[in-house]
Design a protein around this motif. Structure first.
Motif, mmCIF file in Angstrom:
data_model
loop_
_atom_site.group_PDB
_atom_site.id
_atom_site.type_symbol
_atom_site.label_atom_id
_atom_site.label_comp_id
_atom_site.label_asym_id
_atom_site.label_seq_id
_atom_site.Cartn_x
_atom_site.Cartn_y
_atom_site.Cartn_z
ATOM 1 N N VAL A 93 0.844 -1.181 0.000
ATOM 2 C CA VAL A 93 0.000 0.000 0.000
ATOM 3 C C VAL A 93 0.886 1.238 0.000
ATOM 4 C CG1 VAL A 93 -1.794 1.268 1.204
ATOM 5 C CG2 VAL A 93 -1.788 -1.228 1.280
ATOM 6 N N GLU A 94 0.657 2.120 -0.973
ATOM 7 C CA GLU A 94 1.412 3.359 -1.043
ATOM 8 C C GLU A 94 0.659 4.480 -0.328
ATOM 9 O OE1 GLU A 94 1.665 1.380 -5.213
ATOM 10 O OE2 GLU A 94 0.110 1.899 -3.756
ATOM 11 N N ARG B 207 7.736 12.865 0.003
ATOM 12 C CA ARG B 207 8.157 11.507 0.296
ATOM 13 C C ARG B 207 6.956 10.586 0.226
ATOM 14 N NH1 ARG B 207 10.815 9.450 5.957
ATOM 15 N NH2 ARG B 207 8.638 9.627 6.615
ATOM 16 N N VAL B 208 7.058 9.566 -0.560
ATOM 17 C CA VAL B 208 6.017 8.556 -0.633
ATOM 18 C C VAL B 208 6.493 7.305 0.084
ATOM 19 C CG1 VAL B 208 4.856 9.435 -2.688
ATOM 20 C CG2 VAL B 208 6.804 7.907 -2.960
ATOM 21 N N SER B 209 5.539 6.604 0.681
ATOM 22 C CA SER B 209 5.855 5.438 1.497
ATOM 23 C C SER B 209 5.145 4.209 0.969
ATOM 24 C CB SER B 209 5.425 5.684 2.942
ATOM 25 O OG SER B 209 6.028 6.833 3.468
ATOM 26 N N CYS B 210 5.692 3.054 1.328
ATOM 27 C CA CYS B 210 5.115 1.779 0.909
ATOM 28 C C CYS B 210 5.167 0.829 2.094
ATOM 29 C CB CYS B 210 5.901 1.228 -0.273
ATOM 30 S SG CYS B 210 5.345 -0.374 -0.859
ATOM 31 N N GLU B 211 4.016 0.276 2.428
ATOM 32 C CA GLU B 211 3.953 -0.664 3.542
ATOM 33 C C GLU B 211 3.198 -1.916 3.116
ATOM 34 O OE1 GLU B 211 3.155 1.294 7.535
ATOM 35 O OE2 GLU B 211 2.402 2.814 6.151
ATOM 36 N N ARG C 193 1.745 -8.736 5.701
ATOM 37 C CA ARG C 193 2.989 -9.413 6.035
ATOM 38 C C ARG C 193 4.153 -8.434 6.011
ATOM 39 N NH1 ARG C 193 2.939 -14.686 2.258
ATOM 40 N NH2 ARG C 193 4.801 -15.129 3.465
ATOM 41 N N THR C 194 5.304 -8.892 6.367
ATOM 42 C CA THR C 194 6.467 -8.012 6.388
ATOM 43 C C THR C 194 7.139 -7.992 5.031
ATOM 44 O OG1 THR C 194 8.130 -9.663 6.974
ATOM 45 C CG2 THR C 194 6.830 -8.727 8.763
ATOM 46 N N PHE C 195 8.050 -7.048 4.862
ATOM 47 C CA PHE C 195 8.834 -6.947 3.650
ATOM 48 C C PHE C 195 10.139 -7.731 3.744
ATOM 49 C CE2 PHE C 195 6.093 -4.656 1.278
ATOM 50 C CZ PHE C 195 5.935 -3.310 1.548
ATOM 51 N N SER C 196 10.280 -8.524 4.791
ATOM 52 C CA SER C 196 11.499 -9.299 4.935
ATOM 53 C C SER C 196 11.685 -10.224 3.732
ATOM 54 C CB SER C 196 11.425 -10.147 6.214
ATOM 55 O OG SER C 196 12.572 -10.951 6.325
ATOM 56 N N THR D 141 8.856 -0.345 6.332
ATOM 57 C CA THR D 141 8.394 0.628 5.349
ATOM 58 C C THR D 141 9.517 0.944 4.368
ATOM 59 O OG1 THR D 141 6.908 1.613 6.992
ATOM 60 C CG2 THR D 141 7.383 2.935 5.041
ATOM 61 N N VAL D 142 9.123 1.148 3.123
ATOM 62 C CA VAL D 142 10.052 1.569 2.080
ATOM 63 C C VAL D 142 9.654 2.976 1.653
ATOM 64 C CG1 VAL D 142 10.902 1.124 -0.248
ATOM 65 C CG2 VAL D 142 10.450 -0.774 1.311
ATOM 66 N N TYR D 143 10.644 3.831 1.456
ATOM 67 C CA TYR D 143 10.382 5.228 1.128
ATOM 68 C C TYR D 143 10.993 5.603 -0.222
ATOM 69 C CZ TYR D 143 9.620 5.477 6.192
ATOM 70 O OH TYR D 143 9.179 5.262 7.473
ATOM 71 N N LEU D 144 10.354 6.566 -0.856
ATOM 72 C CA LEU D 144 10.944 7.224 -2.017
ATOM 73 C C LEU D 144 10.935 8.707 -1.702
ATOM 74 C CD1 LEU D 144 12.044 6.923 -4.930
ATOM 75 C CD2 LEU D 144 9.731 7.453 -5.730
ATOM 76 N N GLN D 145 12.111 9.238 -1.441
ATOM 77 C CA GLN D 145 12.264 10.659 -1.171
ATOM 78 C C GLN D 145 12.520 11.374 -2.485
ATOM 79 O OE1 GLN D 145 12.067 12.453 1.775
ATOM 80 N NE2 GLN D 145 12.315 14.278 0.500
#
Length: 127
Positions: free
Chosen positions: A5-6, A19-23, A27-30, A78-82
């Motif tokens: 989900v962004e 900054r956009v985020s992704c979660e 489940r986890t992103f592991s 969480t993954v980010y795009l700055q």
């Protein structure tokens, strides 16, 4: 299969930052390599940035190199795009993608390699 989900898109003036985020939804992103793509109306999705699941390796598209940064926060899952120094041509729908991989240091730069996609978040840069 993970669902992503962004969030964080919006309207910003040229030269500004966002900054956009992704979660993950459940489940986890592991062990998932992550990527960001963008899409203009009527066009194919284009690669923007990618990061390995270890977080050690990243790859940024030439069109945004020096202005965009991808990162991941393991603790926050969480993954980010700055995005800095934004330009009107950065206006697009931005999509987060995930790929399960056994290779901790590998990133992926083509849309076909990813197996999970978010619904996208709109980024609009006004001139």
């Amino acid at each position: 299969q993970v669902h992503v989900v962004e969030s964080g898109g919006g309207l910003v003036q040229a030269g500004g930052s966002l900054r956009v985020s992704c979660e993950p939804s459940r489940r986890t992103f592991s062990r998932y390599a992550m990527g960001w793509f963008r899409q203009y109306p009527g066009k194919e999705r284009e690669f923007v940035a990618a990061i390995s699941w270890s977080g050690d390796n990243t790859h940024i598209a030439d069109s945004v190199k020096g202005r965009f940064t991808i990162s991941r926060d393991v603790a926050k899952n969480t993954v980010y795009l700055q995005m800095d120094s934004l330009k009107p041509e950065d206006t697009a729908a931005y999509y987060c993608a995930a790929k399960l991989t056994p290779y901790s240091g590998r990133y992926y730069s083509t849309a076909e390699e990813y197996t999970a996609w978010g619904r996208g978040t709109q980024v609009t840069v006004s001139s």
